[in-house]
Design an enzyme around this catalytic site. Structure first.
Site, PDB file in Angstrom:
ATOM      1  N   LYS A 205       0.826  -1.207   0.000  1.00 35.10           N
ATOM      2  CA  LYS A 205       0.000   0.000   0.000  1.00 35.10           C
ATOM      3  C   LYS A 205       0.859   1.256   0.000  1.00 35.10           C
ATOM      4  O   LYS A 205       0.480   2.277  -0.583  1.00 35.10           O
ATOM      5  CB  LYS A 205      -0.943  -0.016   1.207  1.00 35.10           C
ATOM      6  CG  LYS A 205      -2.071  -1.036   1.088  1.00 35.10           C
ATOM      7  CD  LYS A 205      -3.028  -0.920   2.265  1.00 35.10           C
ATOM      8  CE  LYS A 205      -4.266  -1.786   2.066  1.00 35.10           C
ATOM      9  NZ  LYS A 205      -3.946  -3.216   2.005  1.00 35.10           N
TER      10      LYS A 205
ATOM     11  N   GLU B 270      -3.239   6.759   7.648  1.00 34.13           N
ATOM     12  CA  GLU B 270      -4.042   7.652   6.828  1.00 34.13           C
ATOM     13  C   GLU B 270      -4.963   8.471   7.727  1.00 34.13           C
ATOM     14  O   GLU B 270      -5.366   7.997   8.800  1.00 34.13           O
ATOM     15  CB  GLU B 270      -4.924   6.878   5.840  1.00 34.13           C
ATOM     16  CG  GLU B 270      -4.167   6.246   4.702  1.00 34.13           C
ATOM     17  CD  GLU B 270      -5.097   5.486   3.762  1.00 34.13           C
ATOM     18  OE1 GLU B 270      -6.301   5.365   4.096  1.00 34.13           O
ATOM     19  OE2 GLU B 270      -4.632   5.024   2.721  1.00 34.13           O
TER      20      GLU B 270
ATOM     21  N   HIS C  92     -14.565  -3.839   8.644  1.00 28.94           N
ATOM     22  CA  HIS C  92     -13.906  -3.440   7.407  1.00 28.94           C
ATOM     23  C   HIS C  92     -14.114  -4.463   6.281  1.00 28.94           C
ATOM     24  O   HIS C  92     -13.393  -4.431   5.292  1.00 28.94           O
ATOM     25  CB  HIS C  92     -12.407  -3.195   7.624  1.00 28.94           C
ATOM     26  CG  HIS C  92     -12.112  -2.206   8.704  1.00 28.94           C
ATOM     27  ND1 HIS C  92     -12.385  -0.857   8.589  1.00 28.94           N
ATOM     28  CD2 HIS C  92     -11.595  -2.375   9.946  1.00 28.94           C
ATOM     29  CE1 HIS C  92     -12.033  -0.237   9.696  1.00 28.94           C
ATOM     30  NE2 HIS C  92     -11.559  -1.124  10.539  1.00 28.94           N
TER      31      HIS C  92
ATOM     32  N   ARG D  44      -7.066  -8.331  -8.897  1.00 28.50           N
ATOM     33  CA  ARG D  44      -7.743  -9.611  -9.063  1.00 28.50           C
ATOM     34  C   ARG D  44      -9.219  -9.351  -9.282  1.00 28.50           C
ATOM     35  O   ARG D  44      -9.672  -8.202  -9.265  1.00 28.50           O
ATOM     36  CB  ARG D  44      -7.566 -10.463  -7.802  1.00 28.50           C
ATOM     37  CG  ARG D  44      -8.013  -9.752  -6.527  1.00 28.50           C
ATOM     38  CD  ARG D  44      -7.996 -10.630  -5.308  1.00 28.50           C
ATOM     39  NE  ARG D  44      -8.172  -9.912  -4.065  1.00 28.50           N
ATOM     40  CZ  ARG D  44      -9.334  -9.479  -3.576  1.00 28.50           C
ATOM     41  NH1 ARG D  44     -10.442  -9.685  -4.260  1.00 28.50           N
ATOM     42  NH2 ARG D  44      -9.393  -8.849  -2.421  1.00 28.50           N
TER      43      ARG D  44
END
Length: 665
Positions: free
Chosen positions: A116, A200, A235, A292
């Site tokens: 990430k 973040e 999540h 994917r």
């Protein structure tokens, strides 16, 4: 052209790929672990190869075994599905070395998006909007804490190598940071073998909107519009829909073009998903790219009329994209819900057990069920507890939602706890019906959709009384002597000379004990239950088993049932009633054990206090891992941990005693 395809996966996605391959005339090879030897995807494929024991590391994640299975069977391509090896760049390279086509992007694209942190840097250079944060490699706890203070709380900790909500924590204050970081790192290492974290800014009440992109080997790309995946727990997505409600054509185009820039920036080919956070002002920020096929791809197929797996096979074989951007149009609206073996009213705790019944609704052009299980299958601790995906399409959002609700009412599952009632509460909530969704939807409306107690109702009592009468009649007839066809026991009825046949049964329904009395007559079964909270404490039910119908106080409703290990599961008027039949209450005797039990099968990850420690109510005592998620066992009251009856790394069974615990007097 691909002639024989090995599917390096299991469950519903393996079955889905096999169906498309069969339609295209492509032979299929399934792989399986010992736990999946009789699984549906193994039965559907043309060939099947055993990989090893149930743990994924010894079977589905063993690259050499998967490559060897392809060599043995002469497969010229491998489709990884999603999860397992689908985003493993080394596996992609291993396929290349073996001369086998990998149905997915090149290894470089997987690596670019696999971290990430690296992905954020690439997206910044490509002009894709980013959430403020820290994506560096320095993982010193004080450095990370300093960046969190700079960004401002709340912040989101995310595993750099992760996905699916694992290794992710929201941190609301500096005081919580170090404990949250330690937990997130531990979970990330357990799930991905990598505990690097990124930070973040936590966007308050955002929507989760993702764009489906597709690129071919000739450098062309398209976006197949968006999906809104905002309704989530832990999540992980619960409900997905396409298109996203309330998006303007201008915003849709801007997000689609940004997603294509992201894909072209890494030389992408095949199916991919670029995920964004969308705030109330219409600003959107790049989250991650999944290299994917996504679990929720069927809603995109429904609104475009395209088979994305067929597109994947075509692109992997070197063919150009079948359609250009101008050829793609949105047709109606579609929803997908994920049917899980879990208990939503108990913190979404995963459930294991045997699927005594799995009866999905009838499929049609507008109702689709993707599943990898059937009645009699075991939901085990080794893999994700998803049972199926239910997808419904309509000409409008309102029509698609109505079809989804009807299909959920028709869906019948017994033997394990599941989330169908919870899903119905979500999609029927006034905020969801009006399209007012965010990633905080479940938390915002917890009081409405997470009902901690499920009470008995007159309809449920009628169903139980009718079922118990039918079961006893059936068992009575079955016990009649076969050699004597004139035996009165063959009648199985309730006739008695001069007295009513009154029965009283003790049952447990979701922790509520009740006694239901019944008397059978010519018109049906009259029942009574004084434990009901309702003013109505009695009624009548007549079962028409050959038609799967019942008359409840004269009203006709659907009715079917199945026996379970300790009682029965009844499906009446779109409601499931699963209960346990109890022995007569003869009073308590003896001492009761004081201890905390394992809520499910799993592995002990960490013991958080020392034996003999005095603890406060809700203090974390132990962490266990099951079905790829961590679960913390907490002190039910203030008290003392006498001793642990388990050790770190130990595999324990659900219901086994883990902690000898003494409550504070």
């Amino acid at each position: 052209m691909i002639r024989k395809l090995l599917i390096a996966n299991r469950g519903e996605i393996a079955c889905r790929i096999i169906k498309t391959a069969r339609r295209l005339g492509v032979a299929t090879v399934a792989v399986y672990s010992d736990a999946d030897a009789d699984a549906l995807h193994v039965q559907m494929a043309d060939e099947a190869v055993r990989l090893g024991p149930p743990p994924a590391k010894a079977s589905y994640l063993d690259m050499e075994k998967v490559i060897d299975a392809a060599r043995q069977t002469g497969a010229d391509a491998i489709h990884p599905g999603y999860g397992f090896l689908s985003e493993n760049a080394e596996f992609c390279r291993a396929c290349d070395r073996a001369g086998i086509v990998f149905v997915g992007p090149p290894a470089g694209a997987i690596e670019a998006m696999g971290s990430k942190s690296a992905a954020k840097r690439i997206m910044e250079e490509a002009g894709v909007p980013l959430v403020p944060g820290y994506h560096g490699t320095n993982q010193d706890v004080h450095i990370l804490e300093g960046h969190a203070n700079r960004i401002g709380y709340p912040v989101l900790l995310k595993a750099a190598a992760g996905g699916g909500g694992k290794g992710m924590r929201r941190v609301d204050s500096a005081e919580e940071f170090q404990d949250a970081l330690a937990a997130a790192k531990r979970e990330a290492m357990n799930a991905f073998g990598d505990d690097q974290m990124l930070l973040e800014r936590y966007v308050v009440s955002p929507r989760h909107v993702e764009i489906q992109v597709f690129c071919d080997q000739q450098g062309k790309g398209v976006y197949l519009f968006e999906r809104d995946c905002s309704v989530q727990r832990r999540h992980q997505k619960v409900v997905e829909e396409a298109p996203a409600p309330g998006l303007s054509e201008e915003l849709r185009a801007r997000m689609g073009e940004a997603a294509l820039r992201a894909a072209h920036a890494i030389g992408y080919t095949g199916a991919g998903t670029v995920e964004f956070l969308l705030d109330a002002s219409g600003a959107f920020y790049f989250m991650e790219m999944n290299t994917r096929l996504q679990v929720e791809h069927p809603v995109t197929e429904m609104i475009t009329g395209q088979d994305l797996v067929a597109w994947q096979l075509s692109v992997a074989a070197g063919e150009p994209l079948p359609l250009g951007q101008d050829d793609l149009h949105i047709l109606g609206h579609a929803f997908e819900v994920r049917i899980y073996a879990e208990d939503p009213d108990n913190d979404f705790l995963p459930a294991t057990g045997t699927l005594v019944r799995h009866r999905p609704p009838k499929e049609s052009e507008s109702v689709r069920v993707d599943t990898g299980v059937q009645s009699g299958d075991e939901i085990s601790v080794h893999y994700d507890p998803m049972i199926a995906k239910l997808i419904c399409h309509g000409r409008s959002r309102k029509e698609a939602l109505a079809k989804l609700d009807r299909a959920l009412q028709e869906y019948q599952i017994a033997g394990v706890r599941h989330n169908i009632e919870f899903l119905r509460r979500v999609i029927n909530h006034r905020a969801f019906a009006s399209g007012r969704v965010s990633t905080h939807f479940i938390g915002d409306y917890e009081a409405d959709i997470l009902q901690q107690e499920q009470q008995l109702t007159p309809l449920k009592c009628a169903a139980i009384a009718g079922y118990l009468h039918m079961r006893e009649t059936r068992d009575l007839r079955a016990s009649a002597p076969a050699a004597d066809p004139h035996s009165p026991w063959h009648s199985g009825d309730d006739w008695r000379p001069g007295i009513d046949a009154r029965r009283v049964h003790s049952i447990d329904y979701r922790g509520h004990r009740a006694e239901i009395a019944s008397v059978a007559g010519t018109g049906g079964v009259h029942w009574q239950c004084d434990a009901l909270q309702s003013d109505c404490k009695s009624g009548e039910i007549r079962i028409l088993p050959e038609r799967e119908l019942a008359l409840v106080d004269g009203r006709r409703v659907s009715f079917s049932w199945v026996d379970t290990a300790c009682g029965g599961a009844i499906f009446i008027d779109g409601i499931q009633v699963e209960f346990e039949l109890l022995p007569p209450d003869i009073g308590e005797s003896g001492d009761q054990a004081h201890g905390l039990e394992a809520p499910m099968n799993g592995t002990i990850i960490a013991l958080l206090v020392a034996p003999g420690a005095q603890v406060e109510k809700d203090q974390p005592l132990l962490v266990m891992e099951a079905m790829k998620m961590e679960h913390t066992l907490r002190a039910p009251t203030a008290g003392k941990v006498q001793q642990f009856l388990c050790a770190e790394g130990e595999l324990v069974d659900g219901g086994s005693l883990l902690i000898d615990f003494a409550e504070e007097e």
